[in-house]
Design an enzyme around this catalytic site. Structure first.
Site, mmCIF file in Angstrom:
data_model
loop_
_atom_site.group_PDB
_atom_site.id
_atom_site.type_symbol
_atom_site.label_atom_id
_atom_site.label_comp_id
_atom_site.label_asym_id
_atom_site.label_seq_id
_atom_site.Cartn_x
_atom_site.Cartn_y
_atom_site.Cartn_z
ATOM 1 N N ARG A 397 -8.725 10.767 1.745
ATOM 2 C CA ARG A 397 -9.657 11.156 2.792
ATOM 3 C C ARG A 397 -10.678 10.040 2.959
ATOM 4 N NH1 ARG A 397 -14.059 13.959 5.081
ATOM 5 N NH2 ARG A 397 -13.470 15.252 6.778
ATOM 6 N N CYS A 398 -11.252 9.628 1.738
ATOM 7 C CA CYS A 398 -12.474 8.558 2.116
ATOM 8 C C CYS A 398 -11.921 7.313 2.460
ATOM 9 C CB CYS A 398 -12.716 8.384 0.590
ATOM 10 S SG CYS A 398 -13.784 9.751 -0.129
#
Length: 407
Positions: A397-398
């Site tokens: 996600r990052c």
């Protein structure tokens, strides 16, 4: 697909922005790791292979992948008149304050780099020896070793989620918490002002505002409810400011912001390091936050300059059920409830998943216990290699900035 459309974390992902790790990682040295927000030095060659595998997984699942460096290159190619002001701003924010040094560095860049190479070089950093044996301007220039960095690298750029965030049909161009990351948002400023695909997108936050906010703390729970973490890197002032802007935009559907207060630490730097959505009714969570989490509801008032704030009581499950309209929410614990596994795997982003369709997620392969628990909960788990990428303390996600999801 032009513009932005991201109204949840789980609807099918159609377009995403990444940054492939580049030579900026080669300028990480042990003595500067804390300042540059790294705990270790990734091996660039393997990090790039891992990142390419991430992109391959996305493309094979019908996600269009675009790259930050390409979007910025397209802006400068379409608007060559922006090259000088871009470099001036980049040099100024790199703390190059003397006119002679600015002129020297600008000439070096323009003489040696064009197009995408110029954009990548601004991300990479510059050492003294690169710009040649020129006449020194200061005493420091005389005594500095040739490998001294004149302009620092931006090694955190492959965590593309943080410099800006998609909210509904708009964007938050963020003010980063630490100085080493502040220049990352210059690219977003140019892309969302000049790129033909994004220049008409509304801005819900601006990088020049004083309070810090980062994309890893912003989670689109539903089309009308956004969760934002009060964390090491996002301040309460910024959350109030972005809430007011969204509430005052007649085209924005968001009517509720939930502020989640999480512990301030390196391990819990953003909300999405301890909590992510993986399906309509399922979330990953780090068990350590369950007993300490505070949640505040922020809603609009009749006064556009004010918001209403109240603390929400109840368990995390009860809060999520109420604001997402789901009858029963399941929390899947990082480490499957085992505290040692949870601590180890949360450190390697076991709770940081990228959902590309309901119940279909991308995870780091190294988090064996958590991934097994996710599969046991009925999720389709796609694993990517992460031995080197995980050294930067960020997961799938990052590393991804969704630009378009189906409604």
């Amino acid at each position: 697909m032009k513009g932005i459309n991201v109204r949840s974390e789980i609807e099918p992902l159609k377009k995403v922005m990444l940054h492939r790790p580049g030579r900026e990682l080669l300028y990480l040295t042990p003595d500067r790791l804390p300042e540059l927000l790294f705990d270790d030095i990734p091996y660039l060659y393997e990090a790039q292979k891992e990142h390419d595998e991430f992109a391959r997984i996305l493309k094979e699942n019908h996600v269009e992948v675009v790259y930050l460096e390409d979007l910025m290159t397209e802006v400068l190619a379409a608007h060559p008149e922006l090259i000088d002001p871009f470099l001036d701003q980049w040099l100024e924010e790199a703390d190059i304050t003397t006119a002679k040094w600015k002129a020297r560095l600008r000439s070096y860049l323009l003489d040696h780099y064009r197009g995408k190479d110029l954009v990548l070089k601004t991300m990479e950093g510059i050492t003294l020896k690169e710009i040649g044996d020129l006449h020194p301007f200061t005493l420091q220039d005389l005594i500095a070793p040739p490998d001294d960095l004149v302009v620092d690298p931006m090694p955190n750029l492959y965590f593309a989620r943080d410099p800006f965030a998609s909210i509904g049909g708009g964007v938050s161009i963020n003010h980063m918490r630490f100085p080493t990351r502040c220049r990352e948002t210059i690219y977003a400023e140019y892309i969302f002002r000049y790129h033909p695909d994004f220049k008409d997108v509304k801005h819900y936050y601006d990088r020049t505002l004083h309070a810090s906010i980062e994309g890893g703390d912003i989670i689109n729970l539903t089309n009308n409810c956004v969760a934002i973490g009060i964390s090491q890197r996002t301040s309460p002032d910024a959350i109030e400011a972005i809430a007011r802007r969204m509430f005052n935009d007649p085209d924005c559907d968001v009517r509720t912001v939930l502020a989640f207060r999480i512990p301030e630490s390196r391990a819990f730097m953003h909300l999405d390091t301890v909590f992510t959505a993986v399906d309509y009714d399922k979330y990953t969570v780090h068990p350590q936050i369950l007993g300490t989490l505070q949640v505040f509801e922020i809603t609009p008032t009749d006064n556009p300059q004010e918001v209403q704030i109240r603390e929400i009581l109840g368990t995390l499950e009860q809060v999520l059920e109420k604001y997402t309209g789901v009858d029963h929410v399941q929390l899947i614990q990082c480490g499957d409830g085992d505290l040692i596994s949870a601590a180890r795997e949360q450190w390697n982003d076991g709770s940081n998943t990228l959902c590309i369709a309901p119940g279909k997620i991308v995870v780091y392969s190294r988090n064996v216990v958590t991934n097994r628990a996710l599969r046991s909960a009925g999720l389709e788990v796609m694993e990517m290699p992460s031995a080197e990428l995980s050294r930067g303390r960020g997961g799938p996600r990052c590393m991804s900035m969704p630009l378009w999801r189906e409604d």
